[in-house]
Design a protein around this motif. Structure first.
Motif, PDB file in Angstrom:
ATOM      1  N   VAL A 174       0.800  -1.266   0.078  1.00 41.50           N
ATOM      2  CA  VAL A 174      -0.009  -0.129   0.047  1.00 41.50           C
ATOM      3  C   VAL A 174       0.973   1.144  -0.039  1.00 41.50           C
ATOM      4  O   VAL A 174       0.571   2.255  -0.818  1.00 41.50           O
ATOM      5  CB  VAL A 174      -1.086   0.070   1.231  1.00 41.50           C
ATOM      6  CG1 VAL A 174      -1.531   1.431   1.452  1.00 41.50           C
ATOM      7  CG2 VAL A 174      -1.852  -1.209   1.254  1.00 41.50           C
ATOM      8  N   LEU A 175       2.027   1.014   0.938  1.00 44.41           N
ATOM      9  CA  LEU A 175       2.755   2.358   0.951  1.00 44.41           C
ATOM     10  C   LEU A 175       3.647   2.558  -0.222  1.00 44.41           C
ATOM     11  O   LEU A 175       3.589   3.657  -0.961  1.00 44.41           O
ATOM     12  CB  LEU A 175       3.833   2.191   2.128  1.00 44.41           C
ATOM     13  CG  LEU A 175       4.829   3.190   2.330  1.00 44.41           C
ATOM     14  CD1 LEU A 175       4.192   4.424   2.680  1.00 44.41           C
ATOM     15  CD2 LEU A 175       5.874   2.753   3.343  1.00 44.41           C
ATOM     16  N   LEU A 176       3.925   1.344  -1.069  1.00 42.27           N
ATOM     17  CA  LEU A 176       4.916   1.723  -2.219  1.00 42.27           C
ATOM     18  C   LEU A 176       3.821   2.138  -3.354  1.00 42.27           C
ATOM     19  O   LEU A 176       4.308   3.166  -4.086  1.00 42.27           O
ATOM     20  CB  LEU A 176       5.625   0.177  -2.787  1.00 42.27           C
ATOM     21  CG  LEU A 176       6.664   0.093  -3.332  1.00 42.27           C
ATOM     22  CD1 LEU A 176       8.047   0.925  -2.911  1.00 42.27           C
ATOM     23  CD2 LEU A 176       6.952  -1.354  -3.622  1.00 42.27           C
ATOM     24  N   TYR A 177       2.916   1.498  -3.549  1.00 44.31           N
ATOM     25  CA  TYR A 177       1.966   1.976  -4.785  1.00 44.31           C
ATOM     26  C   TYR A 177       1.453   3.188  -4.188  1.00 44.31           C
ATOM     27  O   TYR A 177       1.120   4.046  -5.355  1.00 44.31           O
ATOM     28  CB  TYR A 177       0.746   0.858  -4.892  1.00 44.31           C
ATOM     29  CG  TYR A 177       1.161  -0.601  -5.409  1.00 44.31           C
ATOM     30  CD1 TYR A 177       2.421  -0.773  -5.879  1.00 44.31           C
ATOM     31  CD2 TYR A 177       0.486  -1.624  -4.832  1.00 44.31           C
ATOM     32  CE1 TYR A 177       2.968  -1.802  -6.362  1.00 44.31           C
ATOM     33  CE2 TYR A 177       0.863  -2.952  -5.201  1.00 44.31           C
ATOM     34  CZ  TYR A 177       2.320  -3.119  -6.182  1.00 44.31           C
ATOM     35  OH  TYR A 177       2.556  -4.383  -6.238  1.00 44.31           O
ATOM     36  N   GLY A 178       1.159   3.538  -3.149  1.00 45.70           N
ATOM     37  CA  GLY A 178       0.576   4.814  -2.655  1.00 45.70           C
ATOM     38  C   GLY A 178       1.523   5.930  -3.072  1.00 45.70           C
ATOM     39  O   GLY A 178       1.173   6.951  -3.568  1.00 45.70           O
ATOM     40  N   PHE A 179       2.725   5.562  -3.079  1.00 40.77           N
ATOM     41  CA  PHE A 179       4.041   6.662  -3.299  1.00 40.77           C
ATOM     42  C   PHE A 179       3.713   6.934  -4.933  1.00 40.77           C
ATOM     43  O   PHE A 179       4.037   7.892  -5.229  1.00 40.77           O
ATOM     44  CB  PHE A 179       5.344   6.277  -2.919  1.00 40.77           C
ATOM     45  CG  PHE A 179       5.882   7.032  -1.726  1.00 40.77           C
ATOM     46  CD1 PHE A 179       6.218   8.217  -1.947  1.00 40.77           C
ATOM     47  CD2 PHE A 179       6.085   6.341  -0.632  1.00 40.77           C
ATOM     48  CE1 PHE A 179       6.922   8.832  -0.759  1.00 40.77           C
ATOM     49  CE2 PHE A 179       6.710   6.823   0.569  1.00 40.77           C
ATOM     50  CZ  PHE A 179       6.931   8.241   0.396  1.00 40.77           C
ATOM     51  N   ILE A 180       4.071   5.802  -5.698  1.00 45.53           N
ATOM     52  CA  ILE A 180       3.665   6.007  -7.089  1.00 45.53           C
ATOM     53  C   ILE A 180       2.534   6.884  -7.467  1.00 45.53           C
ATOM     54  O   ILE A 180       2.526   7.570  -8.530  1.00 45.53           O
ATOM     55  CB  ILE A 180       3.651   4.560  -7.701  1.00 45.53           C
ATOM     56  CG1 ILE A 180       4.863   3.926  -7.201  1.00 45.53           C
ATOM     57  CG2 ILE A 180       3.346   4.664  -9.240  1.00 45.53           C
ATOM     58  CD1 ILE A 180       4.815   2.379  -7.622  1.00 45.53           C
ATOM     59  N   ILE A 181       1.421   6.633  -6.804  1.00 47.73           N
ATOM     60  CA  ILE A 181       0.191   7.359  -6.980  1.00 47.73           C
ATOM     61  C   ILE A 181       0.037   8.695  -6.503  1.00 47.73           C
ATOM     62  O   ILE A 181      -0.088   9.695  -7.393  1.00 47.73           O
ATOM     63  CB  ILE A 181      -1.349   6.648  -6.506  1.00 47.73           C
ATOM     64  CG1 ILE A 181      -1.344   5.398  -7.236  1.00 47.73           C
ATOM     65  CG2 ILE A 181      -2.211   7.372  -6.653  1.00 47.73           C
ATOM     66  CD1 ILE A 181      -1.685   4.204  -6.648  1.00 47.73           C
ATOM     67  N   LEU A 386      -5.033  -6.210  -3.519  1.00 46.23           N
ATOM     68  CA  LEU A 386      -6.030  -5.746  -2.335  1.00 46.23           C
ATOM     69  C   LEU A 386      -5.462  -4.357  -2.266  1.00 46.23           C
ATOM     70  O   LEU A 386      -6.050  -3.450  -1.566  1.00 46.23           O
ATOM     71  CB  LEU A 386      -5.592  -6.760  -1.283  1.00 46.23           C
ATOM     72  CG  LEU A 386      -6.268  -8.089  -1.515  1.00 46.23           C
ATOM     73  CD1 LEU A 386      -6.116  -8.871  -0.176  1.00 46.23           C
ATOM     74  CD2 LEU A 386      -7.844  -7.882  -1.479  1.00 46.23           C
ATOM     75  N   ALA A 387      -3.932  -4.119  -2.292  1.00 42.74           N
ATOM     76  CA  ALA A 387      -3.366  -2.775  -2.112  1.00 42.74           C
ATOM     77  C   ALA A 387      -4.011  -1.733  -2.888  1.00 42.74           C
ATOM     78  O   ALA A 387      -4.231  -0.645  -2.398  1.00 42.74           O
ATOM     79  CB  ALA A 387      -1.770  -2.866  -2.420  1.00 42.74           C
ATOM     80  N   LEU A 388      -4.377  -2.071  -4.204  1.00 45.56           N
ATOM     81  CA  LEU A 388      -4.974  -0.996  -5.037  1.00 45.56           C
ATOM     82  C   LEU A 388      -6.416  -0.751  -4.556  1.00 45.56           C
ATOM     83  O   LEU A 388      -6.730   0.475  -4.841  1.00 45.56           O
ATOM     84  CB  LEU A 388      -5.185  -1.546  -6.442  1.00 45.56           C
ATOM     85  CG  LEU A 388      -3.429  -1.744  -7.024  1.00 45.56           C
ATOM     86  CD1 LEU A 388      -3.502  -2.051  -8.689  1.00 45.56           C
ATOM     87  CD2 LEU A 388      -2.884  -0.349  -7.095  1.00 45.56           C
ATOM     88  N   VAL A 389      -7.294  -1.765  -4.149  1.00 41.97           N
ATOM     89  CA  VAL A 389      -8.466  -1.773  -3.620  1.00 41.97           C
ATOM     90  C   VAL A 389      -8.511  -0.775  -2.289  1.00 41.97           C
ATOM     91  O   VAL A 389      -9.464   0.183  -2.159  1.00 41.97           O
ATOM     92  CB  VAL A 389      -9.142  -2.994  -3.126  1.00 41.97           C
ATOM     93  CG1 VAL A 389     -10.734  -2.679  -2.880  1.00 41.97           C
ATOM     94  CG2 VAL A 389      -9.002  -3.864  -4.440  1.00 41.97           C
ATOM     95  N   VAL A 390      -7.420  -0.763  -1.608  1.00 45.53           N
ATOM     96  CA  VAL A 390      -7.098   0.037  -0.301  1.00 45.53           C
ATOM     97  C   VAL A 390      -7.076   1.735  -0.872  1.00 45.53           C
ATOM     98  O   VAL A 390      -7.762   2.348  -0.307  1.00 45.53           O
ATOM     99  CB  VAL A 390      -6.011  -0.435   0.512  1.00 45.53           C
ATOM    100  CG1 VAL A 390      -5.674   0.473   1.500  1.00 45.53           C
ATOM    101  CG2 VAL A 390      -6.239  -1.811   1.006  1.00 45.53           C
ATOM    102  N   LEU A 391      -6.185   1.721  -1.769  1.00 41.76           N
ATOM    103  CA  LEU A 391      -5.944   3.159  -2.248  1.00 41.76           C
ATOM    104  C   LEU A 391      -7.115   3.584  -2.987  1.00 41.76           C
ATOM    105  O   LEU A 391      -7.341   4.580  -2.894  1.00 41.76           O
ATOM    106  CB  LEU A 391      -4.598   2.992  -3.501  1.00 41.76           C
ATOM    107  CG  LEU A 391      -3.384   2.647  -2.568  1.00 41.76           C
ATOM    108  CD1 LEU A 391      -2.207   2.357  -3.703  1.00 41.76           C
ATOM    109  CD2 LEU A 391      -2.973   3.622  -1.676  1.00 41.76           C
TER     110      LEU A 391
END
Length: 448
Positions: A174-181, A386-391
């Motif tokens: 979530v943190l890693l993909y969150g940074f990218i977004i 699931l990380a993308l659903v969280v974001l």
């Protein structure tokens, strides 16, 4: 129909909070009981569901949230946040002042919760505005854009942290993909949107604002603050630890490397709770002991941080109780049944539900938690990340902040805006973050 009962419950929640002025936590618990009864749950199961929802949510979140609040408070009280902001502003120079504000707010926003970051940075923004003779809103929009994006997308902030726990997503991912977004979203909602806002409501950029309500702010002499490097390192340490562990685990899984004690230790250190505890211990040294601040003073800062988040924790727990009632009462299964044979993306569905609830309820965290109660049963039917659903849930829960959100009024009063100007700046900015965030999440879903 279950969805009609949920709609009535949300309407009741709005009435209790806005019309009867009841505390949000009390309102959530009352509505949880009411919705459980209306859904026909057995009387013996209602209290158990509410306790399980409240305990399960706080059990995952309280440790990360509490340690994160202490870490942020230590950095703020030692002058580390001020050092980060002032140093970046000096480095970027007058012409790139907006970018300095964006970078400083982003770094500080990771370590501090939204309201704390806002209260800390606004006096600095006002001082720079006066010194450089530029509009406070010209600097304020990039500042709140960066703070809001970190609040919505990046752990250890409550929204993404608690939803990751509810969905069973890897918090490091979530943190890693969150940074990218987060990075392109901040650019769009900050410096780019400022130019658009200037054309929509040009008069708002002439307002002088008012921060008298913030009271006397503690201002440090620069030489009395920790160094820039140590301040940034302390603020970013939990992010660094979680990111390293996530990247190593992704490489291990991709390359099919056998598990070992070393990988086990890396995962342990990179766990959100462990990362936050280690970072707090480092902060106690770098922001306190190393600067000859008595340990009692350092611990007083930690105690103050916890007293400030007590009610927020209860509200999150109340949201968890409501979410559990929706799951145990069969509403989530009903939604899952509705979308059983559809190709509708869970990412899009999570965003839409969170957006509707955010507009209705005002609270991003409560909207995100209620969304979890409706979306969790869907996740077993799909192989979505699931990380993308969280974001996506986090992005939806930020949309269209208006009169039922405290952030709307804080922004309006601090920057001295009219209602129309606040809608054209703050509300529109939050909507851009939400929609742009969704767009980048859908784009990322093509690759992960």
């Amino acid at each position: 129909m279950p969805l009609f009962i949920v709609a009535c419950g949300i309407l009741a929640l709005l009435l209790l909070i806005m019309y009867f002025k009841l505390n949000t936590f009390i309102s959530l618990i009352i509505v949880s009981f009411g919705v459980a009864l209306a859904l026909g749950m057995p009387l013996g199961e209602i209290v158990k569901s509410i306790e399980a929802g409240l305990g399960g949510t706080l059990g995952h979140l309280a440790l990360i949230f509490g340690l994160g609040a202490m870490l942020g408070k230590l950095i703020a009280d030692a002058g580390g946040a001020q050092r980060i902001a002032i140093t970046l502003i000096e480095k970027f120079g007058e012409k790139k002042i907006q970018w300095a504000i964006v970078v400083a707010s982003f770094i500080i926003g990771i370590a501090l919760f939204f309201e704390v970051g806002l209260v800390l940075l606004i006096p600095i923004v006002f001082a720079i505005s006066k010194q450089l003779r530029v509009s406070i809103l010209y600097l304020g929009i990039p500042m709140v854009a960066a703070l809001s994006v970190t609040h919505g997308f990046l752990p250890p902030h409550p929204g993404p942290t608690v939803i990751a726990g509810e969905f069973g997503a890897n918090i490091g991912e979530v943190l890693l993909y969150g940074f990218i977004i987060a990075i392109p979203t901040v650019i769009l909602a900050g410096p780019v949107f400022t130019k658009i806002a200037k054309k929509i409501v040009p008069d708002s950029f002439n307002k002088t604002g008012n921060i008298a309500s913030l009271g006397e702010q503690k201002v440090f002499k620069l030489e009395d603050t920790p160094s820039f490097g140590i301040s940034v390192f302390t603020a970013m340490l939990p992010v660094i630890l979680m990111s390293i562990a996530t990247i190593i685990t992704l490489v291990q899984n991709t390359m099919g490397i056998d598990d070992s004690k070393t990988f086990e230790i890396i995962r342990f250190v990179g766990d959100a709770s462990t990362s936050m505890l280690l970072s707090l211990l480092v902060a106690v040294y770098t922001m306190g002991i190393a600067r000859n601040i008595p340990i009692k003073t350092v611990m007083d800062s930690c105690t103050t941080a916890i007293t400030h988040i007590g009610m927020m924790l209860l509200i999150i727990g109340g949201g968890g109780a409501f979410k559990q009632v929706l799951i145990n009462g069969g509403v989530g299964d009903y939604v899952a049944e509705l979308f059983k044979d559809t190709t509708f993306s869970p990412i899009l569905l999570a965003w839409i539900i969170a957006a509707i609830l955010r507009i209705s309820l005002g609270s991003a965290t409560v909207a995100a938690l209620t969304t979890a109660g409706l979306v969790i049963p869907l996740l077993g039917q799909t192989d979505v990340n699931l990380a993308l659903v969280v974001l996506a849930t986090g992005a939806g829960s930020l949309i269209a902040s208006h009169v039922n959100d405290a952030g709307f009024w804080m922004f309006k009063e601090y920057f001295g805006l009219s209602m129309k100007e606040t809608f054209a700046t703050w509300t529109l900015l939050e909507t851009i973050i939400s929609v742009a965030g969704l767009g980048f999440i859908l784009l990322l879903s093509l690759f992960v």
